[in-house]
Motif scaffolding. Structure first.
Motif, PDB file in Angstrom:
ATOM      1  N   ALA A  10     -12.717  -4.977   9.301  1.00  0.00           N
ATOM      2  CA  ALA A  10     -12.030  -3.687   9.173  1.00  0.00           C
ATOM      3  C   ALA A  10     -11.610  -3.153  10.536  1.00  0.00           C
ATOM      4  O   ALA A  10     -10.444  -2.763  10.743  1.00  0.00           O
ATOM      5  N   GLY A  13      -8.991  -5.446  12.053  1.00  0.00           N
ATOM      6  CA  GLY A  13      -7.703  -5.266  11.382  1.00  0.00           C
ATOM      7  C   GLY A  13      -6.977  -4.021  11.862  1.00  0.00           C
ATOM      8  O   GLY A  13      -5.758  -4.045  12.079  1.00  0.00           O
ATOM      9  N   ILE A  30      -3.210   1.665   5.009  1.00  0.00           N
ATOM     10  CA  ILE A  30      -3.175   0.275   4.536  1.00  0.00           C
ATOM     11  C   ILE A  30      -4.586  -0.276   4.389  1.00  0.00           C
ATOM     12  O   ILE A  30      -4.952  -0.865   3.368  1.00  0.00           O
ATOM     13  N   LEU A  31      -5.407  -0.084   5.421  1.00  0.00           N
ATOM     14  CA  LEU A  31      -6.770  -0.612   5.390  1.00  0.00           C
ATOM     15  C   LEU A  31      -7.611   0.079   4.320  1.00  0.00           C
ATOM     16  O   LEU A  31      -8.363  -0.568   3.589  1.00  0.00           O
ATOM     17  N   ASN A  32      -7.489   1.407   4.224  1.00  0.00           N
ATOM     18  CA  ASN A  32      -8.311   2.155   3.268  1.00  0.00           C
ATOM     19  C   ASN A  32      -7.997   1.779   1.821  1.00  0.00           C
ATOM     20  O   ASN A  32      -8.899   1.532   1.020  1.00  0.00           O
ATOM     21  N   VAL A  33      -6.723   1.742   1.486  1.00  0.00           N
ATOM     22  CA  VAL A  33      -6.333   1.410   0.115  1.00  0.00           C
ATOM     23  C   VAL A  33      -6.751  -0.018  -0.219  1.00  0.00           C
ATOM     24  O   VAL A  33      -7.280  -0.294  -1.309  1.00  0.00           O
ATOM     25  N   SER A  34      -6.562  -0.939   0.738  1.00  0.00           N
ATOM     26  CA  SER A  34      -6.959  -2.331   0.507  1.00  0.00           C
ATOM     27  C   SER A  34      -8.471  -2.441   0.336  1.00  0.00           C
ATOM     28  O   SER A  34      -8.967  -3.141  -0.554  1.00  0.00           O
ATOM     29  N   GLY A  35      -9.212  -1.736   1.206  1.00  0.00           N
ATOM     30  CA  GLY A  35     -10.665  -1.794   1.133  1.00  0.00           C
ATOM     31  C   GLY A  35     -11.216  -1.226  -0.161  1.00  0.00           C
ATOM     32  O   GLY A  35     -12.118  -1.802  -0.778  1.00  0.00           O
ATOM     33  N   ALA A  37      -9.626  -0.994  -3.012  1.00  0.00           N
ATOM     34  CA  ALA A  37      -9.247  -1.895  -4.112  1.00  0.00           C
ATOM     35  C   ALA A  37     -10.160  -3.108  -4.177  1.00  0.00           C
ATOM     36  O   ALA A  37     -10.542  -3.570  -5.263  1.00  0.00           O
ATOM     37  N   ILE A  38     -10.570  -3.634  -3.012  1.00  0.00           N
ATOM     38  CA  ILE A  38     -11.429  -4.824  -2.974  1.00  0.00           C
ATOM     39  C   ILE A  38     -12.862  -4.483  -3.371  1.00  0.00           C
ATOM     40  O   ILE A  38     -13.497  -5.184  -4.159  1.00  0.00           O
ATOM     41  N   SER A 292      -6.980  10.108   6.886  1.00  0.00           N
ATOM     42  CA  SER A 292      -7.130   8.659   6.749  1.00  0.00           C
ATOM     43  C   SER A 292      -8.401   8.164   7.419  1.00  0.00           C
ATOM     44  O   SER A 292      -9.087   7.273   6.912  1.00  0.00           O
TER      45      SER A 292
END
Length: 433
Positions: A10, A13, A30-35, A37-38, A292
């Motif tokens: 994280a 990235g 980008i990182l927060n939404v991806s994290g 979701a994962i 964010s």
């Protein structure tokens, strides 16, 4: 181990996105939404919305908008030009007085603005041409202005302090006041360094016997400074006395800035409109970035990375002083290449549990971190204050800026060492709150 791997991926990235030129708020998003979701899945996207709403409606952040507006009014009205002439007159006939003027003005402008870029650009347009016309040493002049400009985020009011205090869950008023003595200490170190250089080599300031600039008596100069003293008293004094919160004192500072502009006949509706527009844009950008970053902190907690990092550090068995040196050193290196605010937004969520585990005084530690981040503004190769200076001054090369900045980076690190060795410099004044 998986949690620490997630933390490394994280943070790495984010740094890569910053270096690629992606805007700070977009990189975090980008990182927060991806994290999310994962780790949790689509059902947790409500967490994203709730986190942004909670941060954007935090009451203490109103001080950000008001402090920015105060600085915009003072600089756009040109009221600071009056202060420049008055202080030039007050310093009088002193060998190397322009160096003293640069140090003193930077401390005062820091108490009126909070932006190192704004102070660097303004002093590059005002005091630097005069220093060159008088034959002052070019490199020392540039370094003195850059060093002075770096005081702006340290001496209250400071937008960066409010961001750090809000994210680190420490008193905004306490951290604001904590910067007063270290800021004055650094200003004194810069002036002392310049005066020693002049004493050793008089050619650095050839106009040593020239009469002080400006017109009128010293009493008239003091009278010209009165509105600015009123602003500083309303911002710092009211907080220290416990009469007002940071947001309330910021509001009185805005009123004081308007009074100062009116006293000098520079209060215009068009100026106020431009100041409001600029302050609104800057504040909106800051709040979006902070929202964010808050979500990033929550993401680390959900993944278990914060707890895993705390356990890993405890298992190392290193002394608190070694850990402090390592934590500050890492941030210093990052700030050589990455935007200072972006570094803090990444580091604060990671360091928060470590500060408690190591038993550091929160105000003292986060003030040291503020100093550490602030020096990044004048550290080659990507110090933003240097770029602001270059854009405002004619004929200054990046090589000159780099060479001029390094001695003052060293002085800044010396000041940090003194504050680390004597925590009372950071905690004494906040103790009166």
């Amino acid at each position: 181990m998986e949690a620490l791997l997630f933390l490394g991926l994280a943070a790495g990235g984010l740094i890569l996105l910053f270096l690629a030129g992606v805007p700070v708020f977009l990189a975090f998003l980008i990182l927060n939404v991806s994290g999310v979701a994962i780790l949790i899945g689509p059902r947790a996207f409500g967490l994203v919305v709730n986190s942004i709403f909670t941060t954007a409606t935090t009451g203490t952040l109103t001080a950000v908008a008001l402090f920015v507006l105060m600085g915009e009014i003072l600089f756009r009205s040109g009221a600071t030009d009056v202060l420049f002439r008055a202080m030039d007159r007050l310093i009088g006939r002193v060998a190397g007085r322009q160096f003293m003027l640069a140090g003193a003005l930077s401390a005062v402008f820091g108490a009126l603005s909070g932006s190192n870029m704004a102070v660097a650009a303004m002093m590059a347009r005002t005091i630097f041409p005069g220093m060159m016309a008088r034959g002052y040493d070019r490199r020392l002049s540039i370094g003195m202005i850059l060093g002075g400009a770096s005081l702006a985020p340290v001496i209250p009011p400071s937008v960066l302090v409010i961001i750090i205090a809000t994210l680190a869950n420490v008193s905004v008023a306490g951290l604001l006041i904590a910067g007063v003595l270290p800021g004055l200490l650094l200003a004194g170190l810069f002036i002392f360094y310049a005066m020693i250089r002049v004493r050793l080599d008089a050619a650095l300031a050839p106009e040593a016997t020239e009469a002080a600039g400006g017109d009128g008596s010293a009493w008239a100069a003091l009278l010209s400074c009165a509105p600015f003293l009123l602003i500083m008293a309303s911002v710092m004094g009211l907080i220290l006395l416990g009469v007002a919160t940071p947001s309330e004192s910021a509001a009185t500072g805005v009123v004081g800035a308007m009074i100062a502009a009116a006293v000098f006949g520079r209060l215009r509706l068009t100026m106020l409109s431009e100041a409001l527009r600029s302050a609104a844009l800057i504040t909106a950008m800051i709040i979006v970035i902070m929202a964010s970053s808050t979500l990033f902190s929550q993401l680390l907690a959900i993944s278990g990375a914060s707890g895993a990092l705390t356990e890993a550090v405890s298992a190392l068995g290193l002394s608190p002083w070694l850990m402090l040196l390592a934590m500050l050193g890492l941030v210093f290196v990052f700030c050589l290449f990455v935007d200072q605010v972006a570094v803090m937004l990444v580091i604060i969520p990671i360091y928060l549990p470590l500060v408690e585990t190591l038993g550091f005084d929160p105000l003292w530690f986060w003030l040291l971190m503020l100093l550490n981040v602030t020096v990044g503004g004048i550290t080659p190769p990507f110090g933003y204050a240097m770029f602001a200076f270059k854009g405002a001054a004619d004929g200054v090369t990046m090589d000159e800026l780099f060479a001029a900045a390094w001695p003052f980076v060293g002085l800044f690190l010396l000041g940090m060492g003194i504050v680390a060795a004597f925590p009372g410099l950071a905690t004494w004044l906040p103790g009166f709150l």
